[in-house]
Design an enzyme around this catalytic site. Structure first.
Site, PDB file in Angstrom:
ATOM      1  N   TYR A 138      13.838  -2.879 -18.398  1.00  0.00           N
ATOM      2  CA  TYR A 138      13.100  -3.762 -17.487  1.00  0.00           C
ATOM      3  C   TYR A 138      11.965  -4.476 -18.232  1.00  0.00           C
ATOM      4  CZ  TYR A 138      10.150  -5.072 -13.527  1.00  0.00           C
ATOM      5  OH  TYR A 138       9.377  -5.758 -12.635  1.00  0.00           O
ATOM      6  N   ASP A 153      15.122   5.361 -16.449  1.00  0.00           N
ATOM      7  CA  ASP A 153      14.871   4.492 -15.302  1.00  0.00           C
ATOM      8  C   ASP A 153      16.217   4.357 -14.599  1.00  0.00           C
ATOM      9  OD1 ASP A 153      14.635   2.328 -13.570  1.00  0.00           O
ATOM     10  OD2 ASP A 153      13.180   1.291 -14.834  1.00  0.00           O
ATOM     11  N   ARG A 208      -5.104  10.096  -3.161  1.00  0.00           N
ATOM     12  CA  ARG A 208      -4.970   9.837  -4.608  1.00  0.00           C
ATOM     13  C   ARG A 208      -4.497  11.073  -5.367  1.00  0.00           C
ATOM     14  NH1 ARG A 208      -8.362  10.439  -8.530  1.00  0.00           N
ATOM     15  NH2 ARG A 208     -10.211  10.411  -7.220  1.00  0.00           N
ATOM     16  N   LYS A 214      13.310  -1.231  -4.973  1.00  0.00           N
ATOM     17  CA  LYS A 214      14.690  -1.702  -5.006  1.00  0.00           C
ATOM     18  C   LYS A 214      15.540  -0.902  -3.996  1.00  0.00           C
ATOM     19  CE  LYS A 214      12.658  -4.089  -8.096  1.00  0.00           C
ATOM     20  NZ  LYS A 214      12.622  -3.759  -9.506  1.00  0.00           N
TER      21      LYS A 214
HETATM   22  C1  LIG Z   1      11.631  -3.606 -10.490  1.00  0.00           C
HETATM   23  C2  LIG Z   1      11.907  -2.644 -11.566  1.00  0.00           C
HETATM   24  C3  LIG Z   1      10.892  -1.871 -12.147  1.00  0.00           C
HETATM   25  C4  LIG Z   1       9.433  -2.019 -11.770  1.00  0.00           C
HETATM   26  O1  LIG Z   1       9.213  -1.643 -10.458  1.00  0.00           O
HETATM   27  P1  LIG Z   1       7.989  -2.223  -9.586  1.00  0.00           P
HETATM   28  O2  LIG Z   1       8.181  -1.532  -8.293  1.00  0.00           O
HETATM   29  O3  LIG Z   1       8.139  -3.699  -9.540  1.00  0.00           O
HETATM   30  O4  LIG Z   1       6.725  -1.828 -10.286  1.00  0.00           O
HETATM   31  C5  LIG Z   1      11.248  -0.951 -13.105  1.00  0.00           C
HETATM   32  N1  LIG Z   1      12.528  -0.814 -13.507  1.00  0.00           N
HETATM   33  C6  LIG Z   1      13.522  -1.544 -12.991  1.00  0.00           C
HETATM   34  C7  LIG Z   1      14.915  -1.343 -13.470  1.00  0.00           C
HETATM   35  C8  LIG Z   1      13.261  -2.490 -12.006  1.00  0.00           C
HETATM   36  O5  LIG Z   1      14.261  -3.231 -11.510  1.00  0.00           O
END
Ligand SMILES: *Cc1c(COP(=O)(O)O)cnc(C)c1O
Length: 387
Positions: free
Chosen positions: A102, A174, A48, A199
């Site tokens: 997102y 992001d 953690r 992703k």
């Molecule tokens: C899927 C996604 C997230 C969130 O990610 P998780 O792994 O599902 O928590 C954040 N930003 C974008 C652009 C995403 O496609």
């Protein structure tokens, strides 16, 4: 940051790996302990605390991929995003966010920030004028996502980082859609770079994880908050993510090449009304994308003309899978109005340009000719009969 980066595939394969000192094996050993001798040198190791050998090693790989000093691995993209918010925002602060981010992130903001007394402004079009209009005395952070979901809008990162620096704000991106292969925001002065590693970094639709990269100074502060919220990733999955990233460059380059070919094919097709792909000259942000992306990525969206029944189209696809999420080696497709953007009102969707006919396509690594064949066949079968 220094722009002297090692070639990207070399980073993917070699950066931050653990040596197998005992047996000389070619891959990183997995250290699964949750209990370590506290008398050993350095800080106490504990999962953690984000500081087990595998967590630290993968953090270095992510950092080098994003041309940053430090990297931290989280249990999900949202664990990474929420830790970054909570590390820098406190009651009375204000944050500017791009509107088209997102859904999970905007829900977090709407659901949690009011309780915490954090003010926020969602901005439709991010540029120097709109940023100036929304700047307040208590603004601390600016948060963007480019290219955006599902319309692949591109935000000029140089404008954002210059504005952030001039006003002592922390800039956060992001970078999930582009991946570190196609876009390195630190080179444009963005402070903190987040990925949903679920992703492209994972890339096989079988890992849930997140990453953050930044300067060591920012990371020290993120870490202090992150360990309290407890969103670290188990070492087994850290190891699996390390393994996935070895082929990140190969996968994403192939997905990018496939996407470009598909975008051109769809744009010329008489049954298609519109294709949103930043690598097309017809895309309104093409010039910005060209200036800040190494490649235009594997994500796109498109709209059929009324002559195609899009629900039928989805049913007829045989290779392209209808699925949530994105960026796996397999091509996937979804209708945003029924999934990611279903919680918006019809008017909100209309304002954002998200129609019922819009489909979002995550292009995989298959042979592009197979994808084109699949799409053409499904389109033929879903043509509405003229009355
Ligand atoms: C899927 C996604 C997230 C969130 O990610 P998780 O792994 O599902 O928590 C954040 N930003 C974008 C652009 C995403 O496609």
């Amino acid at each position: 940051m220094s722009s002297k980066k090692r070639p990207v595939n070399t980073i993917c394969v070699h950066a931050g790996n653990l040596e197998d000192e005992k047996y000389g094996g070619a891959t990183s050993p997995i250290y699964t302990s949750t209990a370590y001798d506290y008398r050993s040198e350095g800080t106490n190791l504990y999962p953690r605390y984000f500081n087990t050998p595998n967590q630290v090693a993968l953090g270095q790989k992510i950092a080098e991929l994003e041309n940053c000093e430090a990297g931290l691995i989280f249990g999900s993209g949202m664990a990474a995003i929420s830790a970054v918010f909570m590390a820098f925002l406190k009651t009375g602060d204000h944050i500017i966010l791009q509107r088209a981010i997102y859904g999970g992130t905007s829900h977090f903001v709407d659901a949690e920030f009011s309780n915490l007394g954090i003010e926020y402004s969602f901005v439709e079009q991010i540029n120097s004028e709109s940023l100036k209009d929304h700047l307040k005395e208590n603004t601390k952070m600016i948060y963007i996502e480019t290219p955006s979901n599902p319309l692949l809008e591109v935000v000029d990162m140089t404008v954002v980082s210059a504005f952030a620096k001039a006003n002592s704000l922390i800039s956060v991106i992001d970078n999930t859609f582009a991946s570190p292969i196609n876009q390195n925001p630190a080179d444009f002065g963005i402070d903190i770079i987040i990925h949903s590693a679920t992703k492209y970094l994972g890339g096989h639709s079988d890992i849930c994880a997140g990453t953050v990269s930044s300067s060591q100074k920012h990371m020290d502060q993120i870490w202090k908050t992150a360990k309290n919220y407890g969103g670290s990733l188990s070492d087994q999955t850290v190891w699996l993510l390390e393994r996935s990233i070895k082929t990140l460059g190969l996968r994403v380059k192939r997905q990018t090449r496939n996407a470009k070919k598909l975008a051109r094919f769809l744009e010329k097709h008489p049954s298609i009304k519109k294709v949103n792909y930043p690598g097309l000259k017809s895309h309104p942000d093409y010039k910005i994308a060209k200036a800040q992306m190494h490649g235009y990525g594997g994500m796109m969206s498109f709209e059929f003309k009324e002559s195609i029944n899009h629900n039928r189209f989805l049913e007829e696809l045989q290779i392209v899978k209808v699925a949530l999420s994105l960026a796996g080696v397999e091509s996937t497709i979804l209708a945003p109005t029924e999934t990611s953007h279903s919680l918006l009102t019809p008017q909100q969707r209309k304002d954002q340009g998200i129609t019922d006919q819009l489909l979002r396509f995550s292009v995989g690594i298959e042979e592009v000719s197979s994808l084109i064949e699949d799409i053409e066949r499904a389109m033929e079968k879903s043509r509405k009969i003229a009355k």
